[in-house]
Design a protein around this motif. Structure first.
Motif, PDB file in Angstrom:
ATOM      1  N   ILE A   1       0.834  -1.207   0.000  1.00  0.00           N
ATOM      2  CA  ILE A   1       0.000   0.000   0.000  1.00  0.00           C
ATOM      3  C   ILE A   1       0.868   1.257   0.000  1.00  0.00           C
ATOM      4  O   ILE A   1       0.607   2.210  -0.747  1.00  0.00           O
ATOM      5  CB  ILE A   1      -0.962  -0.022   1.199  1.00  0.00           C
ATOM      6  CG1 ILE A   1      -1.968  -1.161   1.026  1.00  0.00           C
ATOM      7  CG2 ILE A   1      -1.669   1.316   1.365  1.00  0.00           C
ATOM      8  CD1 ILE A   1      -2.807  -1.446   2.259  1.00  0.00           C
ATOM      9  N   TYR A   2       1.903   1.283   0.835  1.00  0.00           N
ATOM     10  CA  TYR A   2       2.805   2.435   0.892  1.00  0.00           C
ATOM     11  C   TYR A   2       3.487   2.675  -0.456  1.00  0.00           C
ATOM     12  O   TYR A   2       3.755   3.820  -0.837  1.00  0.00           O
ATOM     13  CB  TYR A   2       3.873   2.226   1.966  1.00  0.00           C
ATOM     14  CG  TYR A   2       3.497   2.707   3.332  1.00  0.00           C
ATOM     15  CD1 TYR A   2       4.097   3.824   3.891  1.00  0.00           C
ATOM     16  CD2 TYR A   2       2.534   2.044   4.092  1.00  0.00           C
ATOM     17  CE1 TYR A   2       3.752   4.273   5.161  1.00  0.00           C
ATOM     18  CE2 TYR A   2       2.185   2.469   5.358  1.00  0.00           C
ATOM     19  CZ  TYR A   2       2.798   3.590   5.885  1.00  0.00           C
ATOM     20  OH  TYR A   2       2.457   4.024   7.144  1.00  0.00           O
ATOM     21  N   GLY A   3       3.786   1.602  -1.157  1.00  0.00           N
ATOM     22  CA  GLY A   3       4.525   1.745  -2.404  1.00  0.00           C
ATOM     23  C   GLY A   3       3.735   2.335  -3.554  1.00  0.00           C
ATOM     24  O   GLY A   3       4.314   2.921  -4.469  1.00  0.00           O
ATOM     25  N   VAL A   4       2.413   2.191  -3.533  1.00  0.00           N
ATOM     26  CA  VAL A   4       1.608   2.638  -4.679  1.00  0.00           C
ATOM     27  C   VAL A   4       1.677   4.155  -4.876  1.00  0.00           C
ATOM     28  O   VAL A   4       2.096   4.621  -5.943  1.00  0.00           O
ATOM     29  CB  VAL A   4       0.155   2.138  -4.549  1.00  0.00           C
ATOM     30  CG1 VAL A   4      -0.723   2.782  -5.622  1.00  0.00           C
ATOM     31  CG2 VAL A   4       0.112   0.619  -4.670  1.00  0.00           C
ATOM     32  N   PRO A   5       1.278   4.988  -3.890  1.00  0.00           N
ATOM     33  CA  PRO A   5       1.388   6.438  -4.130  1.00  0.00           C
ATOM     34  C   PRO A   5       2.829   6.893  -4.289  1.00  0.00           C
ATOM     35  O   PRO A   5       3.109   7.781  -5.104  1.00  0.00           O
ATOM     36  CB  PRO A   5       0.748   7.053  -2.876  1.00  0.00           C
ATOM     37  CG  PRO A   5       0.784   5.986  -1.846  1.00  0.00           C
ATOM     38  CD  PRO A   5       0.683   4.690  -2.568  1.00  0.00           C
ATOM     39  N   ALA A   6       3.752   6.279  -3.550  1.00  0.00           N
ATOM     40  CA  ALA A   6       5.163   6.663  -3.684  1.00  0.00           C
ATOM     41  C   ALA A   6       5.674   6.360  -5.082  1.00  0.00           C
ATOM     42  O   ALA A   6       6.401   7.164  -5.689  1.00  0.00           O
ATOM     43  CB  ALA A   6       6.002   5.925  -2.643  1.00  0.00           C
ATOM     44  N   GLY A   7       5.291   5.200  -5.623  1.00  0.00           N
ATOM     45  CA  GLY A   7       5.730   4.831  -6.971  1.00  0.00           C
ATOM     46  C   GLY A   7       5.133   5.720  -8.051  1.00  0.00           C
ATOM     47  O   GLY A   7       5.821   6.103  -9.003  1.00  0.00           O
ATOM     48  N   VAL A   8       3.856   6.047  -7.911  1.00  0.00           N
ATOM     49  CA  VAL A   8       3.211   6.936  -8.893  1.00  0.00           C
ATOM     50  C   VAL A   8       3.863   8.312  -8.876  1.00  0.00           C
ATOM     51  O   VAL A   8       4.159   8.894  -9.933  1.00  0.00           O
ATOM     52  CB  VAL A   8       1.701   7.037  -8.610  1.00  0.00           C
ATOM     53  CG1 VAL A   8       1.058   8.127  -9.475  1.00  0.00           C
ATOM     54  CG2 VAL A   8       1.025   5.693  -8.866  1.00  0.00           C
ATOM     55  N   VAL A   9       4.113   8.838  -7.678  1.00  0.00           N
ATOM     56  CA  VAL A   9       4.743  10.154  -7.564  1.00  0.00           C
ATOM     57  C   VAL A   9       6.172  10.114  -8.095  1.00  0.00           C
ATOM     58  O   VAL A   9       6.623  11.047  -8.786  1.00  0.00           O
ATOM     59  CB  VAL A   9       4.707  10.644  -6.109  1.00  0.00           C
ATOM     60  CG1 VAL A   9       5.570  11.888  -5.918  1.00  0.00           C
ATOM     61  CG2 VAL A   9       3.267  10.942  -5.687  1.00  0.00           C
ATOM     62  N   ALA A  10       6.910   9.039  -7.817  1.00  0.00           N
ATOM     63  CA  ALA A  10       8.278   8.909  -8.331  1.00  0.00           C
ATOM     64  C   ALA A  10       8.290   8.869  -9.852  1.00  0.00           C
ATOM     65  O   ALA A  10       9.153   9.491 -10.500  1.00  0.00           O
ATOM     66  CB  ALA A  10       8.937   7.648  -7.767  1.00  0.00           C
ATOM     67  N   TRP A  11       7.336   8.155 -10.426  1.00  0.00           N
ATOM     68  CA  TRP A  11       7.232   8.124 -11.886  1.00  0.00           C
ATOM     69  C   TRP A  11       6.931   9.522 -12.435  1.00  0.00           C
ATOM     70  O   TRP A  11       7.561   9.969 -13.393  1.00  0.00           O
ATOM     71  CB  TRP A  11       6.124   7.153 -12.304  1.00  0.00           C
ATOM     72  CG  TRP A  11       5.806   7.252 -13.766  1.00  0.00           C
ATOM     73  CD1 TRP A  11       6.463   6.679 -14.807  1.00  0.00           C
ATOM     74  CD2 TRP A  11       4.743   8.022 -14.339  1.00  0.00           C
ATOM     75  NE1 TRP A  11       5.884   7.024 -16.002  1.00  0.00           N
ATOM     76  CE2 TRP A  11       4.817   7.857 -15.742  1.00  0.00           C
ATOM     77  CE3 TRP A  11       3.735   8.822 -13.820  1.00  0.00           C
ATOM     78  CZ2 TRP A  11       3.926   8.467 -16.619  1.00  0.00           C
ATOM     79  CZ3 TRP A  11       2.849   9.425 -14.694  1.00  0.00           C
ATOM     80  CH2 TRP A  11       2.936   9.236 -16.070  1.00  0.00           C
ATOM     81  N   GLY A  12       5.984  10.220 -11.822  1.00  0.00           N
ATOM     82  CA  GLY A  12       5.646  11.567 -12.286  1.00  0.00           C
ATOM     83  C   GLY A  12       6.806  12.526 -12.153  1.00  0.00           C
ATOM     84  O   GLY A  12       7.008  13.398 -12.999  1.00  0.00           O
ATOM     85  N   TRP A  13       7.600  12.379 -11.092  1.00  0.00           N
ATOM     86  CA  TRP A  13       8.775  13.231 -10.900  1.00  0.00           C
ATOM     87  C   TRP A  13       9.806  13.002 -12.002  1.00  0.00           C
ATOM     88  O   TRP A  13      10.319  13.954 -12.600  1.00  0.00           O
ATOM     89  CB  TRP A  13       9.390  12.936  -9.527  1.00  0.00           C
ATOM     90  CG  TRP A  13      10.714  13.593  -9.276  1.00  0.00           C
ATOM     91  CD1 TRP A  13      10.984  14.924  -9.307  1.00  0.00           C
ATOM     92  CD2 TRP A  13      11.947  12.937  -8.978  1.00  0.00           C
ATOM     93  NE1 TRP A  13      12.322  15.156  -9.017  1.00  0.00           N
ATOM     94  CE2 TRP A  13      12.928  13.942  -8.820  1.00  0.00           C
ATOM     95  CE3 TRP A  13      12.305  11.601  -8.807  1.00  0.00           C
ATOM     96  CZ2 TRP A  13      14.259  13.639  -8.514  1.00  0.00           C
ATOM     97  CZ3 TRP A  13      13.622  11.293  -8.489  1.00  0.00           C
ATOM     98  CH2 TRP A  13      14.582  12.315  -8.356  1.00  0.00           C
ATOM     99  N   GLN A  14      10.091  11.741 -12.309  1.00  0.00           N
ATOM    100  CA  GLN A  14      11.101  11.430 -13.314  1.00  0.00           C
ATOM    101  C   GLN A  14      10.619  11.705 -14.731  1.00  0.00           C
ATOM    102  O   GLN A  14      11.374  12.204 -15.572  1.00  0.00           O
ATOM    103  CB  GLN A  14      11.533   9.965 -13.185  1.00  0.00           C
ATOM    104  CG  GLN A  14      12.305   9.659 -11.911  1.00  0.00           C
ATOM    105  CD  GLN A  14      12.761   8.211 -11.861  1.00  0.00           C
ATOM    106  OE1 GLN A  14      12.053   7.307 -12.293  1.00  0.00           O
ATOM    107  NE2 GLN A  14      13.952   7.996 -11.320  1.00  0.00           N
ATOM    108  N   ALA A  15       9.369  11.400 -15.009  1.00  0.00           N
ATOM    109  CA  ALA A  15       8.865  11.510 -16.383  1.00  0.00           C
ATOM    110  C   ALA A  15       8.343  12.895 -16.721  1.00  0.00           C
ATOM    111  O   ALA A  15       8.428  13.334 -17.880  1.00  0.00           O
ATOM    112  CB  ALA A  15       7.764  10.468 -16.618  1.00  0.00           C
ATOM    113  N   HIS A  16       7.803  13.600 -15.745  1.00  0.00           N
ATOM    114  CA  HIS A  16       7.123  14.860 -16.036  1.00  0.00           C
ATOM    115  C   HIS A  16       7.523  16.016 -15.129  1.00  0.00           C
ATOM    116  O   HIS A  16       6.954  17.102 -15.237  1.00  0.00           O
ATOM    117  CB  HIS A  16       5.600  14.659 -15.956  1.00  0.00           C
ATOM    118  CG  HIS A  16       5.075  13.656 -16.926  1.00  0.00           C
ATOM    119  ND1 HIS A  16       4.985  13.892 -18.284  1.00  0.00           N
ATOM    120  CD2 HIS A  16       4.625  12.378 -16.741  1.00  0.00           C
ATOM    121  CE1 HIS A  16       4.485  12.829 -18.899  1.00  0.00           C
ATOM    122  NE2 HIS A  16       4.262  11.896 -17.979  1.00  0.00           N
ATOM    123  N   GLY A  17       8.471  15.798 -14.231  1.00  0.00           N
ATOM    124  CA  GLY A  17       8.917  16.878 -13.368  1.00  0.00           C
ATOM    125  C   GLY A  17       7.928  17.257 -12.296  1.00  0.00           C
ATOM    126  O   GLY A  17       7.978  18.377 -11.767  1.00  0.00           O
TER     127      GLY A  17
END
Length: 241
Positions: A59-75
Motif C-alpha cells: 500500500i505504501y509503495g503505490v502512491p510513492a511509486g506513482v509520484v516517483a514516476w511523475g517526478w522522473q517523467a514529467h517533473g
C-alpha cells in the motif's frame, strides 16, 4: 503510461518491503543479541506482524511509486537534485519541516484511529502486538496503512526538498518506527530522561502508548502530546496493558 506507473508502483512496493525486512530484521537481530529471550514465545505474533507489514508495504509503495514516476517523467513535485538550487542551510531545515509535518499528521490521524469504531475496524490490528516487537512497526490494517502512505508523497508537492534530504527523512522514519516498537530502550538513560528525551520520542515513550492506549500518540516529537495534554511520560517495559 499506465503500465509505466504500475511498474513504478510495484517496484516501490518491493523497495518498501525490502526496507522493512532489513530494518526490522536488523533490530530484531540486535534484540536477540542485547536482550536474549525477549521475543520468546512470540513466533506466531511475529509471523502475523510480518504478514500485515508486507501488505502495508504494498500500500505504501503505490502512491510513492506513482509520484516517483511523475517526478522522473514529467517533473512533478518539488524534489530537486541540484544541491545548489537552494542554500545549503535549507537542507537540514527541509528535513526538519518534513518531520514536523509528518509528526502532526501522524498525531492527529493516530488519535482519530483510537476512536472506538475506528479502533475496532482498523487500529486494533496494530495493538494486537502485545508486546510489540521490532517487526510491528508497519503492522497495520490496510485502512490505517492508507493514511500513513499519503503524507510523504503529498509533502513533496508542497515543500521543496533535495533527493538526499528526502532519503534522510525516510531513513529517520524507518529507524524511529522500528526502534520505538522493539520492546527495549536502545538509547542511554541520560538521554531519554534528559533534555533531548523530554522532546524526542523513543521506545520508552511509545511503550507507554502500547501499555495504556489513550496517550503518547506522537511519532517523532512530544510537543503535540504536551500541547494537547496526552503526554503520560515514559513507560516501563513489562508494564501490564
Amino acid at each position: 503510461m499506465i503500465a509505466a506507473m504500475l511498474l513504478s508502483a510495484l517496484a516501490m512496493s518491493a523497495i518498501v518491503g525490502l526496507r522493512y525486512l532489513l530494518a526490522s530484521g536488523g533490530f530484531a537481530l540486535a534484540t536477540r543479541v542485547r536482550k536474549p529471550g525477549l521475543y520468546r514465545g512470540l513466533d506466531r505474533q511475529i509471523r502475523r506482524e510480518i504478514a500485515w507489514s508486507l501488505a502495508s508495504a504494498l500500500i505504501y509503495g503505490v502512491p510513492a511509486g506513482v509520484v516517483a514516476w511523475g517526478w522522473q517523467a514529467h517533473g512533478w513535485t518539488h524534489v530537486y537534485t541540484d544541491v545548489h538550487a537552494f542554500p545549503l542551510w535549507y537542507l537540514p531545515l527541509s528535513v526538519l519541516l518534513y518531520l514536523i509535518a509528518h509528526d502532526a499528521w501522524f498525531y492527529w490521524t493516530h488519535r482519530w484511529m483510537h476512536r472506538p469504531r475506528l479502533f475496532r475496524i482498523a487500529h486494533a490490528v496494530h495493538h494486537a502486538s502485545r508486546p510489540p516487537t521490532a517487526w510491528a512497526a508497519m503492522s497495520f490494517h490496510p485502512w490505517e496503512a492508507v493514511t500513513g502512505a499519503l503524507v510523504i508523497p503529498a509533502l513533496v508537492f508542497l515543500i521543496p526538498i533535495h533527493v538526499g534530504a528526502l532519503g534522510a527523512v525516510l531513513t529517520i522514519m524507518t529507524v524511529m518506527g522500528v526502534s520505538n516498537h522493539m520492546g527495549w530502550e536502545m538509547f542511554p538513560r541520560r538521554m531519554v530522561e534528559g533534555p533531548a528525551g523530554r522532546w524526542l520520542i523513543t521506545a520508552s515513550h511509545h511503550q507507554r502508548h502500547h501499555d495504556r492506549y489513550a496517550c503518547n500518540y506522537g511519532l517523532y516529537f512530544r510537543f503535540w502530546d504536551r500541547l494537547c495534554g496526552t503526554d503520560r511520560g515514559l513507560g516501563s517495559f513489562g508494564e501490564a496493558a
